[in-house]
Motif scaffolding. Sequence first.
Motif, PDB file in Angstrom:
ATOM      1  N   SER A 328      30.872  -8.611   8.519  1.00  0.00           N
ATOM      2  CA  SER A 328      30.846  -9.438   9.713  1.00  0.00           C
ATOM      3  C   SER A 328      30.382 -10.838   9.351  1.00  0.00           C
ATOM      4  N   PRO A 347      27.434  -0.695   9.110  1.00  0.00           N
ATOM      5  CA  PRO A 347      27.616  -1.784   8.149  1.00  0.00           C
ATOM      6  C   PRO A 347      28.965  -1.589   7.462  1.00  0.00           C
ATOM      7  N   GLN A 348      29.632  -2.688   7.121  1.00  0.00           N
ATOM      8  CA  GLN A 348      30.917  -2.599   6.420  1.00  0.00           C
ATOM      9  C   GLN A 348      30.810  -3.386   5.130  1.00  0.00           C
ATOM     10  N   GLY A 392      21.383   1.546   3.126  1.00  0.00           N
ATOM     11  CA  GLY A 392      20.614   1.862   4.321  1.00  0.00           C
ATOM     12  C   GLY A 392      19.907   0.680   4.950  1.00  0.00           C
TER      13      GLY A 392
ATOM     14  N   ALA B 228      24.141  -9.619   2.451  1.00  0.00           N
ATOM     15  CA  ALA B 228      25.556  -9.962   2.314  1.00  0.00           C
ATOM     16  C   ALA B 228      26.435  -9.235   3.321  1.00  0.00           C
ATOM     17  N   ARG B 229      26.084  -8.007   3.657  1.00  0.00           N
ATOM     18  CA  ARG B 229      26.932  -7.257   4.593  1.00  0.00           C
ATOM     19  C   ARG B 229      26.824  -7.803   6.012  1.00  0.00           C
ATOM     20  N   LYS B 230      25.650  -8.367   6.319  1.00  0.00           N
ATOM     21  CA  LYS B 230      25.412  -8.808   7.691  1.00  0.00           C
ATOM     22  C   LYS B 230      25.957 -10.193   7.953  1.00  0.00           C
ATOM     23  N   LYS B 231      25.854 -11.058   6.937  1.00  0.00           N
ATOM     24  CA  LYS B 231      26.157 -12.465   7.164  1.00  0.00           C
ATOM     25  C   LYS B 231      27.049 -12.928   6.036  1.00  0.00           C
ATOM     26  N   ARG B 232      28.153 -13.544   6.364  1.00  0.00           N
ATOM     27  CA  ARG B 232      29.061 -13.973   5.307  1.00  0.00           C
ATOM     28  C   ARG B 232      28.488 -15.179   4.576  1.00  0.00           C
TER      29      ARG B 232
END
Lengths: 512, 257
Positions: A328, A347-348, A392, B228-232
Amino acid sequence: MANDNPIKLPTYLEVPAIKKNAMAGNGPFKASEDIQNSLGFPGEKVDNWQQVAIDKMAETKSKYRSVQVFLDACVKCGACTDKCHYYLGTADPKNMPVARQDLFRSVYRRHFTFAGKYFPRLVGAKDLDENMLDDWYNYFHQCSQCRRCAVYCPYGIDTAEISMAAREVMNVIGVGQKYPNQILGKVQKIGNNLGMPEPALKDTLEDLEDEIKDETGVDVKLPLDVKDSEVLMVTPSADFFAEPHIDGLIGYAKVFHESGVTWTLSSYASEAANFGMFIGNYDVMRQGALRIRKAAIDLNVRRVIVGECGHAWRVAYSFWNTLTGIGSGGSDEYSLRLQKQLDSNYPQPQHMIEFTYDLIQNNQLSFDKSKNDHRIVTFHDSCNVARGSNMGDIKNGQFILPREVIKAACDNFVEMPKNTIKSSTFCCGGGGGLLTDDLIDLRIKGAKPRMHALKKTEQESGVNTLAAICAICKSQFSKVLPNYDFDPYMIVSVHQLVSDAIVLKESSDNEV
Amino acid sequence: MSLISIFFTFFFYISVLIFIIGVSYKLVQYWNTPAPLKIPIAPASLNTSGVLIRYFREIFLFSSLYKSSKWTWLFGWSFHLALVLLFFRHLPYFWPGEVPLILYKTEVLKYSSYLLFFGLVGLLIRRIFVDRVRYISSPSDYLMLLLLIFIASTGMLMTFGNNHPNMLLVTNFASGLITFQWSELPKEVIFLAHIFPVFFLIAIFPISKLLHAPGIFFSPTFNQVDNARKKRHISDWALNKEEGSKIDLENNDNEKY
C-alpha cells in the motif's frame, strides 16, 4: 552417507590468523556472451573498461546513498574483521568485510577523493587495473551478502551494498558471473529459475496431489493458474523439485487445505527468488517483481503470499512495494489498482510463516506433535530473513514467528549458541549467488561457523534436525552437511515439520 | 603581532573555513543522494522513535561496537568520551567576555585526558598487534592516532607538568579568534605543538575518515524505519523510470524498462 574425510571441528570457534591469498584464484565461471547479452550487459570485457567502470562507480554512488556513505564512513576499527563466515572458514584476509570493501573503496579513494588523488599511498588508494579487477571478481564472489558484518559495524556499514555495487560495475563492463546471470535469463523467459515450463509444472503438482492422497487419503490440492483465488502463492522454484524443499510445498498445501482459503500458484510467476538483488541491478530485480505483479493482477487474487526463501522474502518484504507498488501507499496506476484489488486487512505480501502462524494463533490448525517426536529440532535463521525483513509486524517477529510455528508442530526444540542465531546468525555459506558447484570449496569452508554451532548443539542436546526457511540454505546444507559428518537429510523445511504433524480434517477416519 | 601569531591565526581560520565548506559539501552530497531501497539492518526499528532510540544507543554507548569487540569498544568509547569532556574543558579559553561560573567548574575535567591517552594508546596497540587490524590499516590510520596521542601528550604535559604557558595569553588568543580581536599567542613550543595538529585535524576532517561523524546519521541501515510493506518508499530516479515507461494495464509484460 557419511563423508570419508569429514572436517574435524574444534570445540570452540577460533578466529584464525590471517593467511594471505588462501582463497586467491579466478573466481566462479564467467557468463558467456549470450547470457550477458540476454540481460543487456556487454558480451565480453569492453575495450575502455576502466573508464566505463569508473563512470559506473560515479553513477552508482550518486544513486545509492548507502554506497556513498559507506565508502566514506569506515574508520578501519576492525570490529567486522572476525564476523564473516568466509573469513572464519578460509582465513583469507580479503574475506574480512572491511578488506573486501577496501577493494572497492581503494579505487573510490583514488578516483574520487582529494586524499586519494594526491596522497594515494598515505590513504591506501589504488588504481583500477587488471589485478584489482581480478581481485574484485574473485572476492566479491566470495561474499554471500548476508549482512552479518553490518550488524556489528558501529556505522551500520553493509558490505552487501558494496558487493552488489561491485558486481553491477563488473556486469556493466562485461565481466559477469555465469550462475546468477544464466538463471536470470531463464526467469525472464520462462518464469522460474529452473526454466520449468507450464506443462512440466502442472505434471509435478498433479503428482504431488496423488502422493498426498496416497499418504493421507485426503484430496489436498495444489492449484495452478486458478483465477479469482483468494491467495497467489509465490515460492522458490526449488520447492517444485528439490529435496527437502518439496516437502515444504506439501506443507503449504496442507495448511491452505485446512484453512479453507482458496489459493493458486502461477505458471507465469513461478519463482519467488530474485537473483537481481545478488547482482545489484535495480532494473533486473524490478522485472522479476513485475512478473509477480502481473500474475497477481491477471489471476485477480486478494492476497500474495511468499514461500520459504530467504532473499526472496527480503525482496518481497522490503523491496516489492518500492519496485512495483504491490503493497500500500503507492500512487501510480498499478498501485492504485492493486490496492483496490488486494485485501487491505492483510499486509501485502505476507510470508507463508505468517499465514500459518495466524492460523495457529486462532486454533484453526490441529497437530499431532508425536509425529515429530523422533526429532530434536533446531532452527537456522536464514540471513536475509533475519537481517533484512520482518514478520508479523512486531519487533523481532522474523525470529519469533518461525520458532512458534516449529514449536506448534514439535515438542523438542533447542537453540544453537546465542551468537550464531537471530540477528547474529551465520550464513549457510551458499547465499548471494554462490550456490554453484564451481564454488564448492568456498561453500564448504564458508559453512564452517554454522556447522560448528550445529556440532556443539548436537553434542549438548542431541539435535538431529535442522529446520530452515530458505531454498538456498536447504540446498547448501544438503550438500555440505556430509563434509562435517552430519546426515544430509537432517535439513528440513519448517513446513515439512508442519506437514508431518498436521492433522487433516477429513483424514481422521481414513488414516492407516 | 608577531609573524608566528599571524600564522596561527590564519591557520585557524583557514582550517575552520575548509571544515565548514568541506563538511557542508559532504552533508549536501549525502542529503541529495537518494536511498532507493529499504535496507534497515536488524535489529530494525518499526517506527521513528525506535530509530531515535537506536541512534541514542549507537552514539552515546557505541552499542554495535560493544557487541563486536569489547576491547575496541573500551578504547574507542573511552577516547570519544574523553574527547567530549575535554571539549568542555577547553571552552573557557574560547569564551568571549565574562566566563560563566559553570565553565570554571570544567577545570576538573582535565583528568579525562588520562582516559583519552589510555583509549588512544589502546587503539594504537590493537592496530599494531592484532594481525587482522594491522592488515586493514593504511599509514593514515596510524598517523591519525599518533597525531591525537601527540595532542593529548602535549596537553597533559602543559597541564600536569611544569610547562604552563601564560594562561592570560592563551585566553586572549583563543577568545580573540572568536571575537575577531586577534592577539599574540604564547610562544612556548609545547603550546604551539599542541594547537598545530588540532588545527590540522580540523582542516582534514572533510577529506578523511573523520567523516564517520556526519556519516553515521546518513547510514540507511540505521536511519530507515522498517515499514516497507506499509508505506511505499521510492526514490526520484526510480519514480522517473516508472513514469517514463509505458503503462498498459492489460498487457503489462510489454512494459519497457
